[in-house]
Design an enzyme around this catalytic site. Structure first.
Site, PDB file in Angstrom:
ATOM      1  N   HIS A 187       5.983   4.759  -4.534  1.00  0.00           N
ATOM      2  CA  HIS A 187       5.128   4.190  -3.442  1.00  0.00           C
ATOM      3  C   HIS A 187       6.070   3.188  -2.409  1.00  0.00           C
ATOM      4  O   HIS A 187       5.442   2.689  -1.713  1.00  0.00           O
ATOM      5  CB  HIS A 187       4.276   2.958  -4.122  1.00  0.00           C
ATOM      6  CG  HIS A 187       4.828   1.859  -4.924  1.00  0.00           C
ATOM      7  ND1 HIS A 187       5.313   1.980  -5.954  1.00  0.00           N
ATOM      8  CD2 HIS A 187       5.156   0.622  -4.207  1.00  0.00           C
ATOM      9  CE1 HIS A 187       5.908   0.729  -6.513  1.00  0.00           C
ATOM     10  NE2 HIS A 187       5.566   0.074  -5.387  1.00  0.00           N
TER      11      HIS A 187
HETATM   12  C1  UD1 Z   1       3.920  -4.529  -3.664  1.00  0.00           C
HETATM   13  C2  UD1 Z   1       4.970  -5.374  -4.080  1.00  0.00           C
HETATM   14  C3  UD1 Z   1       5.967  -4.415  -4.724  1.00  0.00           C
HETATM   15  C4  UD1 Z   1       5.237  -3.836  -6.024  1.00  0.00           C
HETATM   16  C5  UD1 Z   1       3.778  -3.211  -5.750  1.00  0.00           C
HETATM   17  C6  UD1 Z   1       3.093  -2.853  -7.037  1.00  0.00           C
HETATM   18  C7  UD1 Z   1       5.394  -6.814  -2.041  1.00  0.00           C
HETATM   19  C8  UD1 Z   1       6.292  -7.099  -0.949  1.00  0.00           C
HETATM   20  N1  UD1 Z   1       5.715  -5.823  -2.818  1.00  0.00           N
HETATM   21  O1  UD1 Z   1       3.858  -3.264  -2.898  1.00  0.00           O
HETATM   22  O2  UD1 Z   1       7.029  -5.371  -5.326  1.00  0.00           O
HETATM   23  O3  UD1 Z   1       6.030  -2.904  -6.604  1.00  0.00           O
HETATM   24  O4  UD1 Z   1       2.958  -4.290  -4.848  1.00  0.00           O
HETATM   25  O5  UD1 Z   1       2.193  -1.912  -6.688  1.00  0.00           O
HETATM   26  O6  UD1 Z   1       4.549  -7.556  -2.402  1.00  0.00           O
HETATM   27  N2  UD1 Z   1      -2.870  -0.639  -0.384  1.00  0.00           N
HETATM   28  C9  UD1 Z   1      -4.233  -0.228  -0.517  1.00  0.00           C
HETATM   29  N3  UD1 Z   1      -4.915  -0.718  -1.594  1.00  0.00           N
HETATM   30  C10 UD1 Z   1      -4.501  -1.749  -2.331  1.00  0.00           C
HETATM   31  C11 UD1 Z   1      -2.971  -2.211  -2.054  1.00  0.00           C
HETATM   32  C12 UD1 Z   1      -2.361  -1.529  -1.263  1.00  0.00           C
HETATM   33  O7  UD1 Z   1      -4.633   0.731   0.212  1.00  0.00           O
HETATM   34  O8  UD1 Z   1      -5.126  -2.207  -3.238  1.00  0.00           O
HETATM   35  C13 UD1 Z   1      -1.918  -0.102   0.707  1.00  0.00           C
HETATM   36  C14 UD1 Z   1      -2.188  -0.635   2.034  1.00  0.00           C
HETATM   37  O9  UD1 Z   1      -2.068   0.216   3.241  1.00  0.00           O
HETATM   38  C15 UD1 Z   1      -0.947  -1.573   2.106  1.00  0.00           C
HETATM   39  C16 UD1 Z   1       0.074  -0.966   1.363  1.00  0.00           C
HETATM   40  O10 UD1 Z   1      -0.687  -0.141   0.379  1.00  0.00           O
HETATM   41  O11 UD1 Z   1      -0.545  -1.847   3.643  1.00  0.00           O
HETATM   42  C17 UD1 Z   1       1.184  -1.708   0.767  1.00  0.00           C
HETATM   43  O12 UD1 Z   1       0.482  -2.618  -0.066  1.00  0.00           O
HETATM   44  P1  UD1 Z   1       1.538  -4.211  -0.316  1.00  0.00           P
HETATM   45  O13 UD1 Z   1       0.743  -4.927  -1.161  1.00  0.00           O
HETATM   46  O14 UD1 Z   1       2.007  -4.720   0.952  1.00  0.00           O
HETATM   47  O15 UD1 Z   1       2.678  -3.702  -1.036  1.00  0.00           O
HETATM   48  P2  UD1 Z   1       2.978  -2.649  -2.137  1.00  0.00           P
HETATM   49  O16 UD1 Z   1       3.513  -1.633  -1.435  1.00  0.00           O
HETATM   50  O17 UD1 Z   1       1.710  -2.272  -2.994  1.00  0.00           O
END
Ligand code: UD1
Length: 370
Positions: free
Chosen positions: A213
């Site tokens: 991811h």
């Molecule tokens: C975050 C953490 C990472 C961890 C991961 C676990 C940071 C910088 N990173 O990364 O360390 O390994 O969580 O899963 O905080 N999205 C959805 N639904 C959700 C959550 C996210 O669609 O419920 C999508 C959105 O497009 C979003 C993207 O995933 O923009 C990234 O989500 P984000 O929470 O920013 O970071 P992760 O990549 O999940």
């Protein structure tokens, strides 16, 4: 009773908080704040339901955005909660944007910060998690290091006086919840997974569990293709639990890779179960490569760096998002399967953390009364 505000927001933090809260709540009043960083059912609610974690007292509903937008919105929400609750301390986990937002906000309000999973360093400074953990550690009042190596890192940064090696709460959690997860068998889990994918592959024997991811592996389509091409050639079925950020990639490519079963993000029990029984794990998750090690399952981590403790006796390897490197890491590695894997403590880390917090408040009260 002292009051602690715990701030969580992303999947791995729900797991850590779930197990530590059980101990904390014996001694303190805990107010739980969910920033809303993760909001999909499979990324959030499912963990609360399955692990019996109490419902958050606040959900800030921040959701996705650029790092600054997300972090700033969290800071505003967290500040409101802290001003209203006036806690004796704030408790934080790991290295996500939720951790960073809470650390900066609490520090500016002069509220003591307890940081669980402190001192982890990948020495990769363009990684958001590395930036988040360095800032959080330096703003924290007590730093709970999960391993000897993490404690050494904190010593090097002159934070040793405030740091304690308590072992890793993820290990406590894995021991506790694995027992529960094992009560079901593979067929039952597969039956539950079935509606989540259109499986062409029958998993009866060996399989590999995969996740991917991170922006560095998924923002560039070519890198993602390298990774799935390697997985497709492993010679065994691959269960690929897909984070929502790669939904579009999966929709575009899933038909080309017949040996890979793409499924929604797994629940915690499913993750424990399918990790424990996997032949290999291939992942870029900071948590999953450690869990593979704790279960005694060889892992290929598509990361520039991570938990170095897992490299012992070749249990894990860090590789680039490159097909040949991933395949070679699986095919050519010699692992001593009976080797020691005790780097993450003894499974009693939640008890140790709670007792250190009790000691800290006792000392503070003595100082105030003298
Ligand atoms: C975050 C953490 C990472 C961890 C991961 C676990 C940071 C910088 N990173 O990364 O360390 O390994 O969580 O899963 O905080 N999205 C959805 N639904 C959700 C959550 C996210 O669609 O419920 C999508 C959105 O497009 C979003 C993207 O995933 O923009 C990234 O989500 P984000 O929470 O920013 O970071 P992760 O990549 O999940």
């Amino acid at each position: 009773m002292k009051k602690i505000v715990t701030v969580i927001g992303a999947r791995p933090q729900f797991i850590k908080s779930g197990i530590l809260s059980k101990e904390l709540m014996k001694e303190f009043k805990e107010v739980l704040v969910h920033t809303g960083q993760h909001y999909d059912k499979n990324m959030s609610d499912i963990f609360f339901e399955e692990m019996g974690i109490k419902k958050p007292d606040y959900n800030l509903g921040v959701g996705s955005g650029t790092h600054a937008t997300q972090t700033a919105a969290m800071m505003i929400g967290i500040e409101n909660v802290l001003l209203k609750e006036n806690p004796d301390a704030v408790l934080l986990y790991g290295d996500t944007n939720s951790t960073l937002a809470a650390a900066v906000t609490a520090a500016k309000l002069q509220i003591p910060i307890f940081h669980v999973e402190a001192g982890v360093r990948a020495n990769v400074f363009d990684m958001p998690e590395e930036q988040n953990r360095i800032v959080t550690d330096h703003l924290s009042t007590i730093l709970f290091a999960p391993t000897t190596l993490a404690l050494e890192n904190l010593n090097k940064e002159n934070l040793g006086d405030k740091s304690i090696n308590t072992g890793d709460v993820m290990y406590d959690s894995l021991l506790y919840y694995s027992n529960i997860a094992e009560r079901k068998n593979r067929n039952e889990y597969m039956k539950e997974l079935k509606p989540l994918f259109d499986s062409k592959v029958n998993i009866n024997g060996d399989y590999c569990l995969a996740t991917c991811h991170r922006p560095e592996n998924t923002d560039d389509k070519n890198k993602f293709v390298e990774i799935v091409s390697a997985l497709n050639e492993l010679g065994m079925p691959v269960i690929f639990a897909a984070h929502p950020r790669i939904r579009n990639l999966v929709n575009e490519f899933h038909e080309q890779y017949g040996n890979i079963i793409f499924v929604q993000p797994l629940s915690y029990y499913e993750t424990l179960f399918f990790t424990k029984h996997a032949k290999y794990v291939v992942t870029d998750s900071g948590g999953l490569h450690k869990e593979a090690f704790l279960h005694g399952v060889p892992c290929v981590s598509i990361l520039r760096n991570g938990w170095e403790e897992t490299l012992q006796n070749n249990w894990n390897e860090f590789v680039r998002p490159n097909k040949e490197m991933i395949l070679s890491s699986i095919r050519n590695r010699k692992i001593s399967y009976d080797s020691n894997r005790d780097a993450f403590g003894d499974g009693q880390s939640c008890k140790k953390i709670t007792s250190e917090i009790v000691k800290y408040f006792d000392k503070e009260d003595l100082l105030c009364n003298s």
